[in-house]
Enzyme design. Structure first.
Site, PDB file in Angstrom:
ATOM      1  N   ASP A  96       0.788  -1.099   0.011  1.00 27.09           N
ATOM      2  CA  ASP A  96      -0.034  -0.086   0.206  1.00 27.09           C
ATOM      3  C   ASP A  96       0.992   1.273   0.068  1.00 27.09           C
ATOM      4  O   ASP A  96       2.070   1.099   0.313  1.00 27.09           O
ATOM      5  CB  ASP A  96      -0.848  -0.094   1.191  1.00 27.09           C
ATOM      6  CG  ASP A  96      -0.068   0.120   2.693  1.00 27.09           C
ATOM      7  OD1 ASP A  96       0.961  -0.777   2.606  1.00 27.09           O
ATOM      8  OD2 ASP A  96      -0.661   0.567   3.550  1.00 27.09           O
ATOM      9  N   GLU A 168      -0.241  -1.231   5.539  1.00 24.22           N
ATOM     10  CA  GLU A 168       1.215  -0.901   6.511  1.00 24.22           C
ATOM     11  C   GLU A 168       0.709   0.863   6.909  1.00 24.22           C
ATOM     12  O   GLU A 168       1.126   0.969   8.094  1.00 24.22           O
ATOM     13  CB  GLU A 168       2.371  -0.899   5.718  1.00 24.22           C
ATOM     14  CG  GLU A 168       3.539  -0.661   6.781  1.00 24.22           C
ATOM     15  CD  GLU A 168       4.275   0.954   6.761  1.00 24.22           C
ATOM     16  OE1 GLU A 168       5.225   0.833   7.267  1.00 24.22           O
ATOM     17  OE2 GLU A 168       3.421   1.522   5.950  1.00 24.22           O
TER      18      GLU A 168
END
Length: 523
Positions: A96, A168
Site C-alpha cells: 500500500d 502498513e
C-alpha cells in the site's frame, strides 16, 4: 502482464511513464515493475488489485503463492544454482501507499494511475510524481523483490519468500494480522528504509489515539457571512522521519489564527475547523470557517489575519517558504453555516492548542535520534454534533509512549472529549551482534567504498512486529534514497535504486551457502 482492476477491466497505461522508464536505464526490470505497480490504485485497505497482480505474476512463473485472511501474500521461489540447499531468505515489503495530493490536484487515488515526473525541480537523478505522492515508499522495494523473483532459473539464489504485507500505512495493521505459518524463513531483508548508505536495525513503536469531542451548534444570525481562513502551502511530510525538522503543523496554525480572529471581533462565531489527511503525515493544509455578523468588523478581522500571517512567517518562514494564510468568503459553508456555540468553539480550539505535537525527547544514547514524539494529525467533523481528532505518538521506550498518550487523554478529558487508544505496535530492538547485519555491513562497505551508517529509525517498520511473530528472526532494513515521503514532494534518487538492487543481489549471493540458521523453520 496487463494490469486490471477489481472489476476485471484493464487499467490505463500512462504513456509518459513508459517514456520516462525507458530513460531511467538499469535496472530495467525494477523500473518496469514499479511502472506497472504505479498504474494500480493501492490506497491502504484497498489493495485487492495489486494482490491480484502478484498472484498472476506467481502463476505465470509457476511459483507457489500463499495468502492469509488479512491479504498478506508470500510468493516462494525455490533455491537455484549454488543456493538450492541454502536457508530461506525473506524479502519483505508492503504494497500500500500513502495517498496525498496537492491542494489543486484533481487526481483520484481510487482510479487514476500515478504520473511520473523526471527531475521535478530536484535534478535529473530524481523521479517524482505529478502533484501527488509517488508511492516509492514502498513500491520500489516491491519492484526490487519482483525483479529478484524473476531472475533466470540458473541464477545462484537461496530459496526466496517474498512477503508482501497490506495496510502498513494506517498503523502496520496488516502485518499485525499476519498468519505466522505463511513464512518459514528466519533471515529477513526489509526494503523499506529510505536512506541509501544506511542499515536500519531498530525502529520506534507507535500508538494512535482518537478523540471524540461532542459539540453544540446554534442558529446563525440572519445578516451573517461565512468566511474561510485557510493555511496552505506547508511542507508536511512523514511524522516519523521528519517530525524533528520542526515544520509547521497546519492544524495548529489554523487554531491559533482562529482564536486571534474570534478575539478581534467578539460577534464572530466558529463554524468549522478541519485539516490533515493521514495519521502518519504532518498536516500541510487546514481551514477554519467563521460566521461574521455584519461588515463593520471587517477591518479588525483583516488586521488579525495579517498579524497571524506575519507571526507564522516570523516563526516558520525560513523553512516554510510557501506558507500561505488566506481569508475569503466561503463558497459552501459546512454544517449549513450553523456556528458552534461559544463553549463548544472554545473547547475545540483549546483542545487543538493544547495537544502535543513535535519531538518530546531525543535519545541520550544515539545523538540526533528522536526518542518520543507526537503528531497532531487530523481534525474533522463527525456529522454536525462532534469532532474527531487523531494523534499519533511514537517512541522507542514503551512507557514513554504511553505516558504521552496519558497526557493526550487527560487533555481530551479536560476539554470535554473522550479519548480512545488504539493498541500500540511494538518497536524493533537493535541486535548489533546479528549475523545478517555483519554480512550486510560487509556487502555495503564493498559497494560504497566506506562503512555504512548503522541506525535506528523513529518511523515504524514492520520488522518489529515480525520479530514478535517469528521467533529467531534475524532482520535488517535497507533501501534507496527516498525523500519527502508521505507528501507531494516524495521522490526517489534514480542512481541509488540501481545501487540498492546490486546490494540485494550481492547479499543474496552471499546467503547461498548452506549453513545453520537459528530458527529457520526449514531445518
Amino acid at each position: 502482464m496487463a494490469s486490471v482492476d477489481s472489476r476485471g477491466s484493464e487499467l490505463p497505461t500512462v504513456a509518459n511513464n513508459s517514456q520516462i522508464v525507458e530513460q531511467l536505464g538499469e535496472p530495467a526490470s525494477v523500473w518496469l515493475y514499479f511502472s506497472q505497480l504505479s498504474q494500480i490504485p493501492r490506497r491502504s485497505g484497498c489493495e485487492a488489485d495489486v494482490l491480484r497482480m502478484l498472484e498472476e505474476f506467481a502463476t505465470e512463473r509457476q511459483f507457489e503463492c500463499r495468502r492469509d485472511a488479512a491479504g498478506n501474500t508470500v510468493i516462494s521461489r525455490p533455491g537455484s544454482g549454488t543456493g538450492r540447499e541454502a536457508p530461506t531468505v525473506v524479502i519483505q515489503n508492503h504494497v500500500d501507499m500513502v495517498c496525498v495530493k496537492g491542494d489543486t490536484s484533481r487526481h483520484d487515488f481510487s482510479m487514476d494511475p500515478i504520473r511520473f515526473v523526471r527531475d521535478g525541480g530536484w535534478g535529473d537523478d530524481w523521479l517524482t510524481a505529478d502533484d501527488t505522492t509517488l508511492g516509492s515508499d514502498n513500491g520500489i522495494g516491491v519492484a526490487i523483490a519482483l525483479s529478484v523473483l524473476d531472475l533466470p532459473q540458473e541464477a545462484s539464489l537461496p530459496p526466496i519468500e517474498a512477503l508482501f504485507t497490506v495496510d502498513e500505512e494506517t498503523g502496520l495493521t496488516g502485518v499485525q494480522k499476519l498468519d505466522p505459518g505463511l513464512v518459514t524463513g528466519r533471515t529477513l531483508l526489509n526494503l523499506d528504509t529510505e536512506q541509501w548508505g544506511e542499515i536500519c536495525v531498530g525502529s520506534a513503536g507507535t500508538g494512535t489515539t482518537e478523540i471524540l469531542l461532542p459539540v453544540h451548534r446554534e442558529a446563525p444570525a440572519g445578516d451573517a457571512v461565512c468566511m474561510q481562513l485557510e493555511v496552505s502551502g506547508l511542507l508536511g511530510g512523514h511524522s516519523g522521519a521528519e517530525i524533528q525538522c520542526d515544520r509547521a503543523n497546519a492544524v495548529k496554525l489554523a487554531a491559533r489564527a482562529a482564536r486571534r480572529l474570534l478575539a478581534a471581533a467578539p460577534g464572530t462565531r466558529l463554524v468549522d475547523l478541519a485539516g490533515g489527511e493521514l495519521r502518519n503525515s504532518i498536516p500541510r493544509r487546514a481551514a477554519a470557517t467563521l460566521l461574521v455578523a455584519g461588515r463593520d468588523c471587517g477591518a479588525a478581522l483583516q488586521a488579525a489575519v495579517d498579524a497571524s500571517r506575519a507571526a507564522f512567517l516570523a516563526e516558520y518562514g525560513t523553512v516554510e517558504t510557501a506558507l500561505q494564510l488566506s481569508w475569503r468568503e466561503a463558497e459552501a459553508p459546512p454544517a449549513g453555516g450553523r456556528p458552534l456555540c461559544g463553549d463548544s468553539a472554545s473547547r475545540l480550539l483549546s483542545l487543538l492548542s493544547c495537544l502535543p505535537h513535535g519531538v518530546h525527547k531525543y535519545s541520550h544514547s544515539i545523538p540526533g535520534l528522536p526518542e518520543t514524539s507526537s503528531n497532531l494529525a487530523v481534525v474533522e467533523a463527525c456529522g454536525g454534533e462532534a469532532y474527531r481528532v487523531t494523534t499519533t505518538t511514537r517512541s522507542s521506550v514503551p512507557d514513554a509512549l504511553e505516558s504521552v498518550r496519558d497526557a493526550i487523554e487527560a487533555t481530551a478529558t479536560l476539554c470535554g472529549g473522550r479519548a480512545e487508544r488504539r493498541p500500540a505496535y511494538s518497536g524493533w530492538q537493535p541486535d548489533l551482534a546479528s549475523g545478517l547485519l555483519a554480512r550486510t555491513r560487509a556487502a555495503y562497505a564493498e559497494a560504497l567504498g566506506r562503512e555504512p551508517r548503522i541506525k535506528a529509525s523513529h518511523a515504524g517498520l514492520e520488522c518489529g512486529v515480525l520479530s514478535g511473530l517469528l521467533p529467531g528472526l534475524d532482520a535488517v532494513s535497507i533501501g534507496p534514497e527516498i525523500r519527502g515521503a508521505h507528501s507531494v514532494d516524495e521522490r526517489v534518487q534514480v542512481s541509488t535504486v540501481a545501487e540498492c538492487h546490486r546490494l540485494v543481489l550481492r547479499l543474496l549471493e552471499g546467503l547461498t551457502e548452506r549453513r545453520p540458521a537459528q530458527g529457520d523453520a526449514r531445518g
